[in-house]
Motif scaffolding. Structure first.
Motif, PDB file in Angstrom:
ATOM      1  N   THR A 135      -2.282  11.732  -0.060  1.00 36.23           N
ATOM      2  CA  THR A 135      -1.022  11.023   0.201  1.00 36.23           C
ATOM      3  C   THR A 135      -0.630  11.147   1.672  1.00 36.23           C
TER       4      THR A 135
ATOM      5  N   LEU B 152      -2.096   4.554   7.318  1.00 32.88           N
ATOM      6  CA  LEU B 152      -1.398   3.272   7.142  1.00 32.88           C
ATOM      7  C   LEU B 152      -0.401   3.063   8.276  1.00 32.88           C
TER       8      LEU B 152
ATOM      9  N   GLN C 269      -8.426   3.887   0.114  1.00 29.70           N
ATOM     10  CA  GLN C 269      -7.303   4.517  -0.608  1.00 29.70           C
ATOM     11  C   GLN C 269      -7.399   4.232  -2.108  1.00 29.70           C
TER      12      GLN C 269
ATOM     13  N   SER D  62      -0.977   8.028   4.279  1.00 30.60           N
ATOM     14  CA  SER D  62       0.292   7.598   4.886  1.00 30.60           C
ATOM     15  C   SER D  62       0.140   7.536   6.393  1.00 30.60           C
TER      16      SER D  62
ATOM     17  N   THR E   3      -8.062   7.298  -4.727  1.00 31.65           N
ATOM     18  CA  THR E   3      -6.965   7.634  -5.647  1.00 31.65           C
ATOM     19  C   THR E   3      -7.326   7.286  -7.094  1.00 31.65           C
TER      20      THR E   3
ATOM     21  N   THR F 173       2.566   1.634  -3.461  1.00 32.73           N
ATOM     22  CA  THR F 173       1.582   2.065  -4.467  1.00 32.73           C
ATOM     23  C   THR F 173       1.238   3.538  -4.287  1.00 32.73           C
ATOM     24  N   LEU F 174       1.065   3.955  -3.037  1.00 34.02           N
ATOM     25  CA  LEU F 174       0.678   5.333  -2.752  1.00 34.02           C
ATOM     26  C   LEU F 174       1.789   6.327  -3.101  1.00 34.02           C
TER      27      LEU F 174
ATOM     28  N   PRO G  83       0.814  -1.233   0.000  1.00 33.23           N
ATOM     29  CA  PRO G  83       0.000   0.000   0.000  1.00 33.23           C
ATOM     30  C   PRO G  83       0.842   1.275   0.000  1.00 33.23           C
ATOM     31  N   LEU G  84       1.939   1.298   0.757  1.00 37.02           N
ATOM     32  CA  LEU G  84       2.781   2.504   0.777  1.00 37.02           C
ATOM     33  C   LEU G  84       3.540   2.689  -0.535  1.00 37.02           C
TER      34      LEU G  84
ATOM     35  N   VAL H 217      -7.076   0.554   2.989  1.00 38.73           N
ATOM     36  CA  VAL H 217      -6.488   0.359   1.663  1.00 38.73           C
ATOM     37  C   VAL H 217      -7.574   0.375   0.575  1.00 38.73           C
TER      38      VAL H 217
END
Lengths: 549, 87
Positions: free
Chosen positions: B12, B19, B65, B16, B69, A97-98, A94-95, B62
């Motif tokens: 973002t 997560l 997200q 972040s 996005t 991809t982000l 996930p990170l 996720v």
């Protein structure tokens, strides 16, 4: 206390299951590679992989042999802090991809080093490629040695024969299949290892008296009271704030720098399937990781309550031991095939990354005019050569290469992730900042580890060995050097005239999907100052004594 | 600067943070030891809450997200198309 080392009593069934699984791996590799029409297809599976297959492949690349073997030893030693160390690995995709996966997929990158080359130039990319290959070799080597040891246990060969035979089989199917074969095999391996891990675990829990055996990942709370009686410190946090904070730079940012994980995102058929894959990855990774904690919990419980002590040298075989005690021989054989599949999925992803970096990031940049047919041949040779080198190194590996796979995560966090993150999100980041930060911080991470100069290690104990102490200092150091040097050199016209900085900045807008260019986007000097100040403070905190225990 | 760009930066940073919260619950329990050893679903809190956040809650974050996005990509693409057609 006297311990009796565990031995596999009936290896024949294991041989049959492992042999059958290899036949399937080769069949999938052979069948899948027929879709490979060009060198781009070979490295990115034609950028055609759907979200469920890719999610399985992503999770599979993460499930190494350690899922079946190494981590149970870590749970026996660390107990609950292990859960914190492991659980954050699920953040990786996930990170990625982000922060940079989708921009690099949009750019058409083969590896993160490909982006580094386009953004910071060839010289910086060569520095990062050297570090990335070192990281991948360390990663692959651990798996190669582990698989050879399982082959040794299973077939009764000596280590050398097991390594060469097992290694050749693995390198063969990866070379034949390319990214198509690797991805479809990884998806199959993920299903195989998931079933081989979770269903036998349910049977173990049932035999141990657990009532939640039908869903092993979460339903074992009825065993908690007995665990607390047998091992009162099992749920203790044990370590200090700094230990838990260091998990972020070492393993979370570290995983973001691992090229074989980023490469999975680039195989997606489009950005939406890449993001869909990330959701599936979280599901598959989560269910197996949670089952790993259950297996570790069961192992500690068994060790404490059964009265049959497990030799410390066998701590990494808890999964196999529990299966041999509570399940029939054919189930144990199936579990061994699952363990081999876990090792193979990781090695194949590592070999793909090594091959892509040699072929695309080194040879293709030195000789850019080679035909696609030649590049495809070079691709086969790069993977086969990388695999052969891994086997040769594994025969008598240098001590510094087998220190710990976990230590390699930190090196990726120091040398790769900050360059890519700042390169994608901050236009002032330039070639001078990137190359100096990568080189200085990378060397600093190696020097402050316990393996090179034991007199200048930051911290000590397990946290130093796995790179947590070094990462807490060196990851922010890379961000600090990169931002400060970039901001200083940007104000030196003589230096800026030597690099195509405007072109580099335009790339940033392009990979974010903007059709036009605006100098205002991703160009905030204050952001650079904030990153530099926060990084400097973390560097200072990292070298202050205390806070780990 | 257009709103899609601001949205991109905001998403973002927010995702972040979310997560990191999901994957690093240990920091909360070590910073606030009073939260430890409360029994939740039959497990000590410092054990089961990070596991649930690290898997189930993370999946929800996720999925959100991915949805937001993806929508943002469409927005940026539409902006590009409209600027092309106005040329």
């Amino acid at each position: 206390m006297q311990y009796e080392n565990w031995v596999l009593e009936s290896p024949v069934l294991g041989m049959i299951f492992v042999g059958a699984s290899f036949i399937i791996f080769y069949a999938i590799g052979w069948y899948s590679q027929r879709a490979t029409k060009s060198s781009t297809d070979y490295w990115t599976a034609g950028r055609s992989i759907g979200s469920i297959t890719n999610g399985l492949g992503m999770a599979s690349s993460y499930m190494s042999l350690a899922t079946f073997m190494g981590v149970t030893a870590l749970i026996l030693n660390l107990k609950v802090p292990f859960v914190y160390m492991w659980i954050q690995f699920t953040l990786s995709i996930p990170l990625i991809t982000l922060w940079y996966g989708t921009p690099l997929r949009r750019m058409g990158a083969f590896t993160p080093a490909h982006f580094v080359r386009e953004r910071y130039g060839r010289r910086t990319s060569y520095i990062t490629v050297v570090f990335m290959i070192l990281i991948m070799v360390m990663y692959a080597l651990g798996q190669m040695i582990g698989v050879a040891k399982v082959f040794e246990m299973l077939f009764g060969f000596n280590y050398m024969v097991a390594l060469i035979c097992g290694g050749a089989l693995i390198v063969g199917y990866v070379t034949i299949g390319g990214m198509y074969g690797t991805t479809y095999n990884a998806a199959f391996q993920m299903i195989l290892m998931g079933v081989a891990f979770i269903i036998p675990l349910g049977a173990i829990m049932k035999a141990m008296g657990g009532t939640g055996w039908y869903f092993p990942p979460l339903l074992y709370s009825d065993m908690v009271p007995d665990m607390l009686k047998a091992v009162p410190d099992f749920f203790d946090m044990k370590y200090g704030f700094k230990w838990y904070l260091a998990l972020i730079p070492c393993f979370t940012i570290g995983a973001m720098g691992l090229p074989h994980l980023g490469m999975r995102v680039y195989t997606a058929s489009n950005l939406k399937t890449a993001r869909g894959a990330m959701v599936w990855f979280t599901f598959f990774c989560g269910i197996v990781f949670c089952s790993t904690y259950t297996m570790g919990f069961s192992g500690v419980f068994y060790q404490a309550t059964s009265g049959s002590g497990i030799a410390p040298t066998d701590f990494d075989k808890i999964t196999l031991i529990l299966n041999s005690v509570y399940n029939p021989a054919w189930v144990l054989a199936f579990v061994i095939a699952g363990a081999i599949a876990a090792g193979l999925s990781t090695i194949s992803a590592n070999l793909m990354a090594i091959g892509a970096m040699i072929a695309q990031d080194i040879i293709a940049t030195i000789k850019p005019d080679l035909s696609d047919k030649t590049m495809k041949t070079i691709g086969y040779c790069a993977i086969a050569g990388g695999g052969a080198a891994s086997i040769l190194i594994a025969i008598d590996p240098p001590t510094f290469l087998v220190v710990s796979i976990l230590w390699a995560f930190g090196l990726a966090g120091v040398t790769v992730a900050p360059l890519v993150i700042l390169g994608v999100w901050w236009k002032p980041a330039n070639r001078y900042g990137a190359s100096i930060a990568c080189l200085v911080s990378g060397l600093a991470y190696i020097i402050v580890s316990p393996y090179i100069a034991p007199n200048i290690v930051i911290g000590g104990g397990l946290e130093a060995k796995v790179g947590m102490t070094g990462s807490l200092f060196c990851v922010p150091l890379t961000f600090l050097l990169h931002t400060v040097i970039s901001m200083i050199t940007e104000r030196m016209p003589g230096l800026m005239a030597k690099i195509p900085h405007e072109q580099d900045k335009r790339l940033v807008d392009k990979i974010h999907g903007w059709a036009d260019y605006s100098d205002q986007r991703y160009n905030n000097t204050n952001a650079g100052i904030i990153i530099a100040v926060v990084s400097a403070l973390i560097c200072i905190y990292a070298i202050l004594p205390g806070g780990w225990a | 600067m257009n709103s899609a760009y601001k949205k991109e930066i905001r998403y973002t940073l927010i995702f972040s943070a979310l997560l990191l919260i999901c994957g690093h619950f240990g920091l909360l329990f070590v910073a606030l030891p009073g939260l430890q050893n409360k029994m939740v679903f039959g497990f000590p809190s410092q054990y089961i809450i990070p596991i649930i956040f690290g898997w189930v809650v993370l999946m929800v974050v996720v999925a959100l997200q991915a949805k937001l996005t993806n929508d943002l990509d469409d927005e940026i693409e539409a902006l590009g198309d409209s600027s092309e057609s106005s040329k």
